[in-house]
Scaffold this active site. Structure first.
Site, PDB file in Angstrom:
ATOM      1  NE  ARG A 192      -4.246  -1.534   0.059  1.00  8.12           N
ATOM      2  CZ  ARG A 192      -4.324  -2.610  -0.707  1.00  8.12           C
ATOM      3  NH1 ARG A 192      -3.330  -2.924  -1.510  1.00  8.12           N
ATOM      4  NH2 ARG A 192      -5.404  -3.381  -0.677  1.00  8.12           N
ATOM      5  CG  ASP A 249       1.656  -2.651  -8.238  1.00  4.27           C
ATOM      6  OD1 ASP A 249       1.576  -2.262  -9.423  1.00  4.27           O
ATOM      7  OD2 ASP A 249       0.792  -3.363  -7.697  1.00  4.27           O
ATOM      8  CD  GLU A 300      -2.974   2.907  -5.132  1.00  2.00           C
ATOM      9  OE1 GLU A 300      -1.766   2.650  -5.040  1.00  2.00           O
ATOM     10  OE2 GLU A 300      -3.847   2.029  -5.239  1.00  2.00           O
ATOM     11  CG  HIS A 327      -2.948  -1.218  -6.678  1.00  9.13           C
ATOM     12  ND1 HIS A 327      -3.278  -0.551  -5.526  1.00  9.13           N
ATOM     13  CD2 HIS A 327      -2.978  -2.531  -6.336  1.00  9.13           C
ATOM     14  CE1 HIS A 327      -3.501  -1.407  -4.545  1.00  9.13           C
ATOM     15  NE2 HIS A 327      -3.323  -2.619  -5.011  1.00  9.13           N
TER      16      HIS A 327
HETATM   17  P1  NAD Z   1      -1.311 -11.407   4.931  1.00 10.76           P
HETATM   18  O1  NAD Z   1      -2.384 -10.978   5.865  1.00 10.76           O
HETATM   19  O2  NAD Z   1      -1.217 -12.844   4.540  1.00 10.76           O
HETATM   20  O3  NAD Z   1       0.121 -10.977   5.505  1.00 10.76           O
HETATM   21  C1  NAD Z   1       0.371  -9.740   6.085  1.00 10.76           C
HETATM   22  C2  NAD Z   1       1.505  -9.919   7.081  1.00 10.76           C
HETATM   23  O4  NAD Z   1       1.838  -8.636   7.607  1.00 10.76           O
HETATM   24  C3  NAD Z   1       1.139 -10.815   8.263  1.00 10.76           C
HETATM   25  O5  NAD Z   1       2.111 -11.791   8.469  1.00 10.76           O
HETATM   26  C4  NAD Z   1       1.056  -9.837   9.435  1.00 10.76           C
HETATM   27  O6  NAD Z   1       1.436 -10.430  10.663  1.00 10.76           O
HETATM   28  C5  NAD Z   1       2.062  -8.783   9.002  1.00 10.76           C
HETATM   29  N1  NAD Z   1       1.908  -7.534   9.718  1.00 10.76           N
HETATM   30  C6  NAD Z   1       0.764  -6.963  10.198  1.00 10.76           C
HETATM   31  N2  NAD Z   1       1.066  -5.813  10.848  1.00 10.76           N
HETATM   32  C7  NAD Z   1       2.409  -5.660  10.751  1.00 10.76           C
HETATM   33  C8  NAD Z   1       3.311  -4.689  11.235  1.00 10.76           C
HETATM   34  N3  NAD Z   1       2.886  -3.642  11.963  1.00 10.76           N
HETATM   35  N4  NAD Z   1       4.612  -4.843  10.950  1.00 10.76           N
HETATM   36  C9  NAD Z   1       5.067  -5.918  10.253  1.00 10.76           C
HETATM   37  N5  NAD Z   1       4.248  -6.882   9.773  1.00 10.76           N
HETATM   38  C10 NAD Z   1       2.949  -6.758  10.035  1.00 10.76           C
HETATM   39  O7  NAD Z   1      -1.479 -10.483   3.652  1.00 10.76           O
HETATM   40  P2  NAD Z   1      -0.957 -10.769   2.171  1.00 10.76           P
HETATM   41  O8  NAD Z   1      -1.992 -11.508   1.408  1.00 10.76           O
HETATM   42  O9  NAD Z   1       0.419 -11.307   2.231  1.00 10.76           O
HETATM   43  O10 NAD Z   1      -0.957  -9.281   1.584  1.00 10.76           O
HETATM   44  C11 NAD Z   1      -0.059  -8.289   2.056  1.00 10.76           C
HETATM   45  C12 NAD Z   1      -0.480  -6.933   1.525  1.00 10.76           C
HETATM   46  O11 NAD Z   1      -0.314  -6.919   0.106  1.00 10.76           O
HETATM   47  C13 NAD Z   1      -1.973  -6.624   1.714  1.00 10.76           C
HETATM   48  O12 NAD Z   1      -2.212  -6.045   2.982  1.00 10.76           O
HETATM   49  C14 NAD Z   1      -2.237  -5.635   0.619  1.00 10.76           C
HETATM   50  O13 NAD Z   1      -2.039  -4.339   1.127  1.00 10.76           O
HETATM   51  C15 NAD Z   1      -1.165  -5.937  -0.420  1.00 10.76           C
HETATM   52  N6  NAD Z   1      -1.709  -6.424  -1.711  1.00 10.76           N
HETATM   53  C16 NAD Z   1      -1.384  -5.741  -2.832  1.00 10.76           C
HETATM   54  C17 NAD Z   1      -1.843  -6.194  -4.067  1.00 10.76           C
HETATM   55  C18 NAD Z   1      -1.473  -5.488  -5.345  1.00 10.76           C
HETATM   56  O14 NAD Z   1      -2.075  -5.756  -6.399  1.00 10.76           O
HETATM   57  N7  NAD Z   1      -0.481  -4.612  -5.346  1.00 10.76           N
HETATM   58  C19 NAD Z   1      -2.659  -7.331  -4.127  1.00 10.76           C
HETATM   59  C20 NAD Z   1      -2.957  -8.015  -2.944  1.00 10.76           C
HETATM   60  C21 NAD Z   1      -2.479  -7.548  -1.736  1.00 10.76           C
END
Ligand code: NAD
Length: 345
Positions: A229, A253, A258, A290
Site C-alpha cells: 500500500r 506498484d 493513487e 497497482h
Molecule cells: P497477509 O495478511 O497474509 O500478511 C500480512 C503480514 O503482515 C502478516 O504476516 C502480518 O502479521 C504482518 N503484519 C501486520 N502488521 C504488521 C506490522 N505492523 N509490521 C510488520 N508486519 C505486520 O497479507 P498478504 O496476502 O500477504 O498481503 C499483504 C499486503 O499486500 C496486503 O495487505 C495488501 O495491502 C497488499 N496487496 C497488494 C496487491 C497489489 O495488487 N499490489 C494485491 C494483494 C495484496
C-alpha cells in the site's frame, strides 16, 4: 438472484465475473464508489468494490439508507473501508487470498527491471540507441533482502528470493516460528538489507513505516520495492532519499495518493500532483498502476470467491470471509461474535 452494483468496473473484471456468474444480476459502473456515486446503488442489495473506492462513513451511511446489505470487496486489503462505521449496518466481505504468486512475482519483476535497468534499455533500443552507459546493475545472488510482512505474499516473495541465492532477513509483528525465516528487528533490517520489500498491510502502525528516520538507517543505494500500500512509505522522504543517493531505486506498484490517478488513462492531462510527477520523472523509479494482482489466475479466483461470498451471505449463517473492526484489531479475548455465530453482527 441478487442485484449487484459493481463499482470501478474494468473490462478485465467483467470478462471473468460474467464467465463465472450464473445466478445474479450484475450492473457494471465505471464510477469509483464514494459518497457522490453511492446513489447509483439504489435498488441493489450488494455493492462490489475495489481498492481505491472511498468507503468512508458518508458512503456507508448513504448505502445503508438505500438498503444495501453487503459490501463485497473484490480485494484482500480493506484500509479504504471505515470498518467501525460499517459495523451493525452493512456486512463487509473480502477475498483474503487470490494469488500471492501474482503479487510476489510482480515484486520480483519490479526488482529485476529496476536493478538491470530494463525499462531504460527497452526505450533505448526502440530508438536504435544501443549504448550501455548507465545501464549497470548488481548481482542479486548473495545480496540481502529485507522483507517486512511475512504473510501469504511475503513468504512467496521470500521463496523467490531464495531461488536467486539471496539472503533473507524479515520483520513481522507475528513471526512464523517454524518457518525457518531469519527474523530481525526493524533497525537491523534497515541497516543490513541491499533491498527492502514491503508486504505488510496498511494500518495505523505501519503508515509511513519507511520515513526519513528509516531511510537514514539504510545502506547507500538500497532498492525499495512496494507492492502493498502506498502510504507505507512517506513519499516526500523517499524523494529526498532518492536525491541523496541513499535509495538507489524504487519499484512501486502503489502510491499514497493513487486513488486520484491509478486505473485511468490520464496521458492527455497535466498531472497536478507534483510528488507523483517527480517520482515518475526519476529514471531510477519504476511505477506501475497497482497491477501486481493482474494475472488470469488471480482474476478467476477474485470472481469466484466474491460470488461465493455473496451466495454465502444470503444462504448461510456463517460468512467465512466477513471482516469487521474487531477482526482488524486482532481481538482474541473470546468476545468475537463471529467465532460464536458465524457473523460479525
Ligand atoms: P497477509 O495478511 O497474509 O500478511 C500480512 C503480514 O503482515 C502478516 O504476516 C502480518 O502479521 C504482518 N503484519 C501486520 N502488521 C504488521 C506490522 N505492523 N509490521 C510488520 N508486519 C505486520 O497479507 P498478504 O496476502 O500477504 O498481503 C499483504 C499486503 O499486500 C496486503 O495487505 C495488501 O495491502 C497488499 N496487496 C497488494 C496487491 C497489489 O495488487 N499490489 C494485491 C494483494 C495484496
Amino acid at each position: 438472484m441478487v442485484n449487484i452494483a459493481f463499482f470501478d468496473a474494468k473490462p478485465y473484471d467483467q470478462v471473468w465475473f460474467d464467465k463465472i456468474n450464473d445466478r445474479h444480476k450484475i450492473t457494471y459502473f465505471e464510477n469509483k464508489l464514494n459518497a457522490t456515486t453511492a446513489g447509483l446503488a439504489k435498488g441493489y442489495e450488494v455493492v462490489c468494490a475495489f481498492v481505491n473506492d472511498d468507503i468512508s462513513a458518508p458512503t456507508i451511511d448513504l448505502l445503508h439508507s438505500l438498503g444495501v446489505r453487503l459490501i463485497a470487496l473484490r480485494c484482500a486489503g480493506y484500509n479504504n473501508v471505515d470498518m467501525k462505521a460499517a459495523h451493525g449496518k452493512i456486512h463487509v466481505v473480502r477475498v483474503p487470498a487470490y494469488s500471492p504468486y501474482a503479487v510476489a512475482e510482480h515484486g520480483m519483476a519490479l526488482l529485476l527491471t529496476l536493478n538491470r535497468k530494463l525499462h531504460r534499455a527497452y526505450n533505448r533500443t526502440r530508438d536504435f540507441n544501443f549504448s550501455l552507459v548507465g545501464l549497470g546493475g548488481m548481482d542479486l545472488y548473495g545480496k540481502t533482502v529485507g522483507v517486512i510482512g511475512t504473510g501469504k505474499i511475503g513468504r512467496v516473495f521470500i521463496d523467490i528470493c531464495r531461488g536467486f541465492g539471496m539472503n533473507v532477513l524479515a520483520y513481522d509483528l507475528y513471526p512464523v516460528t517454524d518457518s525457518g525465516i531469519n527474523y530481525v528487528d526493524l533497525d537491523t533490517l534497515f541497516k543490513e538489507s541491499h533491498i527492502i520489500s514491503l508486504h505488510c498491510p496498511l494500518t495505523d502502525e505501519t503508515r509511513h513505516i519507511l520515513d526519513s528516520d528509516a531511510f537514514a538507517q539504510m545502506m547507500e543505494g538500497v532498492i525499495i520495492i512496494n507492492t502493498s500500500r502506498g502510504a507505507l512509505i512517506d513519499t516526500a522522504a523517499l524523494l529526498e532519499a532518492l536525491s541523496s543517493g541513499i535509495v538507489g531505486g524504487a519499484g512501486l506498484d502503489v502510491y499514497e495518493e493513487e486513488s486520484d490517478f491509478f486505473y485511468q488513462d490520464l496521458s492527455g492531462t497535466i498531472i497536478k500532483d507534483d510528488v507523483l510527477a517527480l517520482l515518475v520523472s526519476r529514471p531510477n523509479v519504476l511505477l506501475t498502476s497497482h497491477q501486481a494482482f493482474l494475472t488470469d489466475e488471480a482474476l478467476v479466483n477474485i470472481a469466484d470467491t466474491t460470488l461465493a461470498n455473496v451466495n454465502e451471505f444470503f444462504e448461510n449463517d456463517n460468512i467465512v470471509n466477513e471482516i469487521c473492526y474487531q477482526c482488524d484489531s486482532g481481538k482474541i479475548d473470546g468476545s468475537c461474535l463471529k467465532e460464536r455465530t458465524g457473523r460479525c453482527f
